[in-house]
Design a protein around this motif. Structure first.
Motif, PDB file in Angstrom:
ATOM      1  N   PHE A  64      43.058  41.898  44.604  1.00  0.00           N
ATOM      2  CA  PHE A  64      44.132  40.733  43.364  1.00  0.00           C
ATOM      3  C   PHE A  64      43.335  40.829  42.510  1.00  0.00           C
ATOM      4  O   PHE A  64      44.342  40.558  41.121  1.00  0.00           O
TER       5      PHE A  64
ATOM      6  N   LEU B  99      46.050  41.977  39.115  1.00  0.00           N
ATOM      7  CA  LEU B  99      46.610  40.506  38.101  1.00  0.00           C
ATOM      8  C   LEU B  99      46.314  41.460  36.604  1.00  0.00           C
ATOM      9  O   LEU B  99      47.304  41.082  35.460  1.00  0.00           O
TER      10      LEU B  99
ATOM     11  N   PHE C 102      44.129  33.227  52.335  1.00  0.00           N
ATOM     12  CA  PHE C 102      43.165  32.644  50.637  1.00  0.00           C
ATOM     13  C   PHE C 102      41.910  31.618  51.132  1.00  0.00           C
ATOM     14  O   PHE C 102      40.843  31.707  50.190  1.00  0.00           O
TER      15      PHE C 102
ATOM     16  N   LYS D 253      54.218  43.392  24.634  1.00  0.00           N
ATOM     17  CA  LYS D 253      54.117  42.295  24.179  1.00  0.00           C
ATOM     18  C   LYS D 253      53.834  42.370  22.341  1.00  0.00           C
ATOM     19  O   LYS D 253      54.833  42.228  21.877  1.00  0.00           O
TER      20      LYS D 253
ATOM     21  N   LYS E 294      32.477  24.451  44.248  1.00  0.00           N
ATOM     22  CA  LYS E 294      31.838  26.063  44.787  1.00  0.00           C
ATOM     23  C   LYS E 294      32.894  26.701  44.728  1.00  0.00           C
ATOM     24  O   LYS E 294      34.206  26.319  44.087  1.00  0.00           O
ATOM     25  N   PRO E 295      32.842  27.832  44.601  1.00  0.00           N
ATOM     26  CA  PRO E 295      33.587  28.849  44.085  1.00  0.00           C
ATOM     27  C   PRO E 295      34.688  29.953  44.862  1.00  0.00           C
ATOM     28  O   PRO E 295      34.607  28.762  45.623  1.00  0.00           O
ATOM     29  N   LEU E 296      35.409  30.166  44.029  1.00  0.00           N
ATOM     30  CA  LEU E 296      37.023  30.676  45.087  1.00  0.00           C
ATOM     31  C   LEU E 296      36.046  31.795  45.726  1.00  0.00           C
ATOM     32  O   LEU E 296      35.901  33.353  45.009  1.00  0.00           O
ATOM     33  N   LEU E 297      35.140  32.130  47.041  1.00  0.00           N
ATOM     34  CA  LEU E 297      34.862  33.198  47.544  1.00  0.00           C
ATOM     35  C   LEU E 297      35.247  34.506  48.006  1.00  0.00           C
ATOM     36  O   LEU E 297      34.692  35.486  47.307  1.00  0.00           O
ATOM     37  N   ILE E 298      36.248  34.108  47.608  1.00  0.00           N
ATOM     38  CA  ILE E 298      37.397  35.284  48.229  1.00  0.00           C
ATOM     39  C   ILE E 298      37.269  36.608  47.006  1.00  0.00           C
ATOM     40  O   ILE E 298      37.385  38.066  46.981  1.00  0.00           O
ATOM     41  N   MET E 299      37.125  35.885  45.931  1.00  0.00           N
ATOM     42  CA  MET E 299      36.948  36.647  44.559  1.00  0.00           C
ATOM     43  C   MET E 299      35.323  37.843  44.508  1.00  0.00           C
ATOM     44  O   MET E 299      36.172  38.741  43.468  1.00  0.00           O
TER      45      MET E 299
ATOM     46  N   VAL F  35      39.902  31.986  53.928  1.00  0.00           N
ATOM     47  CA  VAL F  35      38.248  33.218  53.316  1.00  0.00           C
ATOM     48  C   VAL F  35      37.294  32.013  52.406  1.00  0.00           C
ATOM     49  O   VAL F  35      36.182  32.725  52.341  1.00  0.00           O
ATOM     50  N   SER F  36      38.345  31.336  51.439  1.00  0.00           N
ATOM     51  CA  SER F  36      37.305  31.030  49.991  1.00  0.00           C
ATOM     52  C   SER F  36      36.572  29.694  50.522  1.00  0.00           C
ATOM     53  O   SER F  36      35.469  29.454  50.106  1.00  0.00           O
ATOM     54  N   PHE F  37      37.004  28.852  50.956  1.00  0.00           N
ATOM     55  CA  PHE F  37      36.849  27.526  51.355  1.00  0.00           C
ATOM     56  C   PHE F  37      36.315  26.990  53.238  1.00  0.00           C
ATOM     57  O   PHE F  37      36.908  26.827  53.978  1.00  0.00           O
TER      58      PHE F  37
ATOM     59  N   TYR G  82      41.688  19.285  46.866  1.00  0.00           N
ATOM     60  CA  TYR G  82      42.067  20.866  45.910  1.00  0.00           C
ATOM     61  C   TYR G  82      42.340  21.940  46.212  1.00  0.00           C
ATOM     62  O   TYR G  82      43.268  22.377  45.561  1.00  0.00           O
TER      63      TYR G  82
END
Lengths: 210, 344
Positions: free
Chosen positions: A183, A187, B144, A198, A170-175, B147-149, B110
């Motif tokens: 985000f 980042l 976060f 650096k 299951k992916p991080l849907l928010i991305m 929305v994601s899960f 997780y």
């Protein structure tokens, strides 16, 4: 930079790293967030912008002695709109599938700050070839930024790259949502600034840098 | 309102000379960030125990994982950014605990861990660490993962009141039942709705269910004067008032304020999250405005929005406005002329 000797290496490096449109100048962030939910869309958008910027810079450079400074901005807008229309029609004719998804954003290239700013800042003061190189370098920088963002967001959001899945979790849907775009942008901008500071002794920070 | 007085050496000699004059401050408070944070953690203890009682072992696991992830993220980020590691001040512990309180019990472990890392690493440390974050870390972490899960985050389970129960039946929360199926279905599933809401015998996130335990902790914090009534009471009262006026199906003034005030995460959010010193306003009148606005936004989302619960988004939205409220409500210093050429 109106001297006869032009250092193309500097122009190219400047477009891709030193003044990267997205990560350094922080221009055209709206499309950079909107279309980078996948690598493919980001890449095609980048290619379209690359083409438009090269041609616009070339045209503006050729006409730079004929345009009255008082009406230069509207004139540049006409030139940009012309080349965007060309891109738009070419894509509509030869890449129907992509055009259906991206058509709206292609038209929006007219309003991209980065195109107008390079026409004003560089092409209007330089000869044809350096101007076109600058446009291409800036377009390249934009393309790279979009592809980077696309990779980051698609990998995290969908678990795929260019549409091919590489994980089944299951992916991080928010991305892949607009929120995730911000985000990812923040980042990545911070990360690149950190690298610059650096390893290259730069000052970091947006707005042109070194 | 950062209550962190610098540790200053006590300069008072044991036998003062005849005319000993020291430079102020002469009175020092015993409070410190660590003390406040651990007290808030202690105030959440009753609600934590109730959640363990109702949801059993899964609740314990979620709480441990969230706190561990938050504390490790804090230590890791502080190492990475070359700051002093201040894990022992309890603020990361509190963030982790609040995240655990805000997720369903039978969630894959997780997910709260991701929330803790996002909360600490991104929301807190990338903005400058404790005292500089714009948004409440725990709530950003929760937003976060919500929305994601979306699915695991909204699959609530029935309270079992059995410590060893690993798999419980799924059950909708009172608020989502009210939103999706209406009042009749709600009363069918929860016959003693008020009693269930008060005791916490209902589906919901871990820490939001036991209203009475949360109130116990809140009263404790108010007696200790770590929080004042200005934000939480106005927040809850606004929700009550607006749901009473607009919440009913059969016209104005027919809503059920008691139900709305006790359901969802309102009590938890109002007392433990909206009152965060860092992300809320610190001037009294601004706090009242903050509370009222939070309440209004919550009701708007609950009654008209897509989500059944709006406390989290309401607080996050108002976090943006906290500095503005503080600036707008600042009282003018008496006798000080406006600087020339500087318009407010």
């Amino acid at each position: 930079m109106t001297t006869d000797k032009v250092n193309y290496g500097t122009i190219i490096k400047n477009g891709i790293f030193g003044e990267n449109p997205v990560f350094r100048l922080a221009l055209s962030l709206c499309p950079a967030v909107a279309v980078t939910s996948g690598v493919k869309n980001g890449f095609l958008m980048g290619v379209a912008v690359l083409f438009v910027m090269t041609m616009v810079n070339g045209t503006v450079s050729l006409l730079r002695n004929f345009i009255n400074p008082k009406v230069r901005i509207p004139s540049y807008m006409f030139i940009i709109a012309t080349w965007v229309t060309v891109t738009d029609l070419v894509m509509a004719a030869y890449a129907r599938d992509v055009y259906k998804q991206m058509g709206l954003y292609i038209m929006l290239i007219v309003a991209f700050a980065i195109v107008l700013s390079r026409a004003e800042m560089f092409a209007s003061k330089n000869k044809l070839i350096p101007s076109m190189v600058d446009g291409a370098a800036m377009g390249m920088g934009f393309l790279l930024a979009l592809v980077l963002l696309g990779i980051f967001r698609e990998a995290l959001g969908k678990g795929s790259l260019w549409g091919y899945k590489f994980v089944e979790t299951k992916p991080l849907l928010i991305m892949i949502m607009p929120t995730g775009g911000f985000f990812a942008m923040g980042l990545m901008m911070g990360w690149l600034n950190w690298i610059d500071r650096k390893f290259f002794g730069g000052t970091g920070g947006g707005g042109g840098g070194h | 309102m950062e209550a962190t007085p610098k540790e200053q050496p006590k300069v008072q000699p044991k036998a003062p000379p005849e005319f000993f004059v020291s430079i102020g401050p002469h009175m020092r408070t015993e409070e410190s960030t660590a003390k406040i944070m651990w007290t808030v953690n202690a105030a959440l203890l009753p609600a934590t125990l109730m959640s363990v009682y109702f949801f059993g072992l899964p609740a314990i696991l979620v709480i441990i994982v969230s706190i561990l992830a938050a504390v490790m993220a804090e230590a890791g980020m502080q190492k990475l950014l070359k700051k002093d590691v201040t894990v022992s001040d309890g603020s990361a512990f509190l963030t982790g605990l609040l995240i655990a309180m805000n997720v369903p019990a039978n969630i894959p472990l997780y997910i709260p861990a991701v929330a803790s890392v996002v909360a600490i690493a991104i929301t807190k440390h990338l903005f400058g660490g404790l005292g500089y974050n714009v948004f409440n870390p725990a709530l950003i972490g929760r937003a976060f993962i919500l929305v994601s899960f979306a699915k695991p985050m909204t699959t609530y389970t029935q309270p079992v009141a059995n410590i060893m129960a690993m798999d419980a039946k799924t059950m909708a929360t009172p608020l989502s039942l009210l939103k999706e199926d209406g009042i009749a279905k709600l009363l069918e599933v929860y016959p003693n709705i008020y009693q269930d809401l008060l005791m916490g015998n209902r589906a919901g996130s871990l820490g939001e269910t036991a209203t009475i335990a949360l109130l116990l902790g809140a009263v404790f914090l108010m007696i200790k004067r770590y929080i004042t009534w200005h934000i939480p009471i106005t927040f809850i009262a606004t929700v009550g008032l607006l749901t009473w006026v607009f919440g009913g199906k059969s016209g104005l003034m027919t809503g059920d304020p008691l139900f709305h005030m006790m359901s969802g995460g309102l009590i938890l959010g109002a007392f433990f999250m909206a009152t965060d010193y860092v992300t809320g306003p610190s001037i009294r009148i601004a706090q009242v405005l903050f509370g009222v606005s939070c309440g209004a936004l919550t009701v708007l989302i609950r009654l008209k929005g897509g989500y059944p619960e709006g406390v989290m988004f309401a607080i996050l939205l108002m976090n943006c406005f906290a500095p503005l409220l503080d600036r707008g409500m600042r009282s003018r210093v008496f006798g000080k002329a406006a600087a020339k050429g500087v318009k407010k």
